[in-house]
Motif scaffolding. Structure first.
Motif, PDB file in Angstrom:
ATOM      1  N   SER A 190      30.668  40.147  39.013  1.00 15.91           N
ATOM      2  CA  SER A 190      29.313  39.560  38.799  1.00 15.91           C
ATOM      3  C   SER A 190      28.677  40.443  37.976  1.00 15.91           C
ATOM      4  O   SER A 190      27.792  39.913  37.045  1.00 15.91           O
ATOM      5  CB  SER A 190      28.670  39.472  40.243  1.00 15.91           C
ATOM      6  OG  SER A 190      29.299  38.770  41.198  1.00 15.91           O
ATOM      7  N   LEU A 191      28.532  41.764  37.940  1.00 11.97           N
ATOM      8  CA  LEU A 191      28.022  42.644  36.863  1.00 11.97           C
ATOM      9  C   LEU A 191      28.569  42.507  35.401  1.00 11.97           C
ATOM     10  O   LEU A 191      27.527  42.151  34.496  1.00 11.97           O
ATOM     11  CB  LEU A 191      28.106  44.021  37.311  1.00 11.97           C
ATOM     12  CG  LEU A 191      27.423  45.123  36.163  1.00 11.97           C
ATOM     13  CD1 LEU A 191      25.884  44.983  36.166  1.00 11.97           C
ATOM     14  CD2 LEU A 191      27.779  46.660  36.831  1.00 11.97           C
ATOM     15  N   LEU A 192      29.905  42.502  35.411  1.00 18.38           N
ATOM     16  CA  LEU A 192      30.299  41.891  33.948  1.00 18.38           C
ATOM     17  C   LEU A 192      29.918  40.507  33.551  1.00 18.38           C
ATOM     18  O   LEU A 192      29.448  40.421  32.223  1.00 18.38           O
ATOM     19  CB  LEU A 192      31.758  42.040  34.047  1.00 18.38           C
ATOM     20  CG  LEU A 192      32.565  43.532  34.454  1.00 18.38           C
ATOM     21  CD1 LEU A 192      34.129  42.857  34.773  1.00 18.38           C
ATOM     22  CD2 LEU A 192      32.464  44.047  33.207  1.00 18.38           C
ATOM     23  N   MET A 233      33.917  30.675  39.985  1.00 21.35           N
ATOM     24  CA  MET A 233      32.467  30.464  39.908  1.00 21.35           C
ATOM     25  C   MET A 233      31.607  31.367  39.235  1.00 21.35           C
ATOM     26  O   MET A 233      30.550  30.953  38.660  1.00 21.35           O
ATOM     27  CB  MET A 233      32.207  30.517  41.552  1.00 21.35           C
ATOM     28  CG  MET A 233      32.626  29.322  42.391  1.00 21.35           C
ATOM     29  SD  MET A 233      32.247  29.648  44.235  1.00 21.35           S
ATOM     30  CE  MET A 233      30.424  29.608  44.037  1.00 21.35           C
ATOM     31  N   THR A 234      31.896  32.691  39.365  1.00 19.23           N
ATOM     32  CA  THR A 234      31.117  33.783  38.585  1.00 19.23           C
ATOM     33  C   THR A 234      31.011  33.111  37.123  1.00 19.23           C
ATOM     34  O   THR A 234      30.420  33.666  36.516  1.00 19.23           O
ATOM     35  CB  THR A 234      31.763  34.950  38.974  1.00 19.23           C
ATOM     36  OG1 THR A 234      31.606  35.163  40.290  1.00 19.23           O
ATOM     37  CG2 THR A 234      31.048  36.190  38.190  1.00 19.23           C
ATOM     38  N   ALA A 235      32.515  33.035  36.572  1.00 18.62           N
ATOM     39  CA  ALA A 235      32.610  32.700  35.305  1.00 18.62           C
ATOM     40  C   ALA A 235      31.992  31.613  34.867  1.00 18.62           C
ATOM     41  O   ALA A 235      31.209  31.519  33.422  1.00 18.62           O
ATOM     42  CB  ALA A 235      33.993  32.553  34.813  1.00 18.62           C
ATOM     43  N   VAL A 236      31.824  30.615  35.480  1.00 22.98           N
ATOM     44  CA  VAL A 236      31.139  29.077  35.062  1.00 22.98           C
ATOM     45  C   VAL A 236      29.714  29.123  35.309  1.00 22.98           C
ATOM     46  O   VAL A 236      28.803  28.245  34.862  1.00 22.98           O
ATOM     47  CB  VAL A 236      31.775  28.087  35.598  1.00 22.98           C
ATOM     48  CG1 VAL A 236      33.026  28.203  34.990  1.00 22.98           C
ATOM     49  CG2 VAL A 236      31.798  28.037  36.970  1.00 22.98           C
ATOM     50  N   PHE A 242      32.517  39.221  30.934  1.00 23.21           N
ATOM     51  CA  PHE A 242      33.863  38.723  31.687  1.00 23.21           C
ATOM     52  C   PHE A 242      35.138  38.950  30.829  1.00 23.21           C
ATOM     53  O   PHE A 242      35.201  38.191  29.781  1.00 23.21           O
ATOM     54  CB  PHE A 242      33.544  37.203  31.987  1.00 23.21           C
ATOM     55  CG  PHE A 242      34.243  36.960  33.312  1.00 23.21           C
ATOM     56  CD1 PHE A 242      33.285  36.940  34.562  1.00 23.21           C
ATOM     57  CD2 PHE A 242      35.411  36.710  33.379  1.00 23.21           C
ATOM     58  CE1 PHE A 242      34.012  36.384  35.716  1.00 23.21           C
ATOM     59  CE2 PHE A 242      36.097  36.359  34.662  1.00 23.21           C
ATOM     60  CZ  PHE A 242      35.455  36.234  35.694  1.00 23.21           C
ATOM     61  N   PRO A 243      35.911  39.460  31.470  1.00 28.39           N
ATOM     62  CA  PRO A 243      37.366  39.824  30.755  1.00 28.39           C
ATOM     63  C   PRO A 243      37.917  38.117  30.425  1.00 28.39           C
ATOM     64  O   PRO A 243      38.148  37.397  31.377  1.00 28.39           O
ATOM     65  CB  PRO A 243      38.169  40.683  31.506  1.00 28.39           C
ATOM     66  CG  PRO A 243      37.524  40.530  32.904  1.00 28.39           C
ATOM     67  CD  PRO A 243      36.026  40.253  32.645  1.00 28.39           C
TER      68      PRO A 243
END
Length: 290
Positions: free
Chosen positions: A13-15, A44-47, A21-22
């Motif tokens: 979430s921080l990244l 979900m975090t990525a999008v 995001f890797p």
């Protein structure tokens, strides 16, 4: 969500909030249900479209990803459920599909369950994609045992385990505080405090320490700017650093930690990363006065 999975989720979430995001992530251990649940959260975090709180759970992208109907979150599985391995043909399809840009989100996420069942040919096909991924692509590899993956694959992804790892004698937060307190003292003292990271050869633990250092230096910047909020839980350490360092130095220390985070995510040599970080932190602290 289990504590270990929650810890991993919080890190991503921080990244994501910082735009780091890797591209490649390998999740291992635990049961398949836990791996899929964590992978879904990371997707979900990525999008997620919220600029700060990812995943927010409220934006259309989060809702679609949660409901398993987001067009940019794709689960890569064989059409034949009885097949015991992942074929090279499926990875070739993945390479072709990855060229197509996302439909709705900024990221396009591929979840690959049972990644450790990929044939050698399939892994080599995936490797070409991991070496030069599209800017928007994220690959989440799920497996029970990363040792079954080719070393070349493992070297190009960040690995996170849901299994409880034997703890170092000192927690990440304690290590970060010890390193931070040593920064104004001497480089030798700083290297000594960081020695467990090199000895343990634990990249994930180093990542935890970097996150803790990032919080500490953020707190220093806030206090130096007249704020009062301390999020790290290390008030004594933060106030000690604020007495020894200028606001500019605190900002520079924060930037150096964030740079090292990026290098650690690219799987740079761990011992060299720790040594260089200590040298750069000490150089900054011994610069201009408050």
């Amino acid at each position: 969500m289990e504590p270990k999975a929650l810890e991993i989720q919080n890190r991503f979430s921080l990244l994501a909030a910082e735009g780091r995001f890797p591209h490649g992530v390998l999740l291992e251990g635990g049961d398949s249900r836990s791996l899929l649940a964590l992978s879904k959260k990371l997707a979900m975090t990525a999008v997620c479209t919220d600029p700060q709180h990812k995943p927010c759970g409220k934006c259309p992208c989060c809702k679609k990803a949660k409901g398993n109907n987001h067009p940019d979150v794709i689960t890569v599985v064989e059409s034949d459920p009885k097949r015991k391995t992942i074929s090279v043909d499926l990875m070739r399809w993945l390479r072709e599909d990855a060229i197509v840009k996302p439909n709705e989100a900024d990221k396009k996420v591929y979840q690959i369950p049972r990644a450790d069942t990929m044939t050698r040919e399939a892994q080599n096909a995936l490797l070409k994609l991991l070496e030069e991924p599209p800017d928007y692509a994220v690959f989440l590899l799920l497996c029970q045992n990363s040792a079954a993956m080719l070393p070349t694959i493992r070297s190009r992804v960040q690995t996170y385990s849901l299994e409880t790892q034997p703890a170092l004698t000192t927690s990440a937060s304690d290590l970060a505080a010890a390193m931070a307190m040593a920064i104004p003292v001497s480089e030798a003292e700083l290297l000594l405090s960081a020695a467990p990271l090199v000895k343990g050869k634990d990249r994930e633990k180093f990542g935890d320490v970097l996150c803790a250092l990032e919080l500490l230096f953020r707190d220093c910047c806030v206090l130096k700017a007249g704020g009062r909020t301390i999020l790290s839980g290390r008030e004594d350490c933060v106030r000690f650093l604020c007495k020894k360092l200028s606001h500019r130095q605190c900002v520079q220390l924060l930037a150096q930690v964030q740079q090292t985070q990026s290098e650690n995510e690219r799987n740079g040599n761990l011992a060299l990363l720790v040594t260089c970080l200590c040298a750069h932190l000490r150089q900054t602290a011994s610069g201009a006065s408050r």
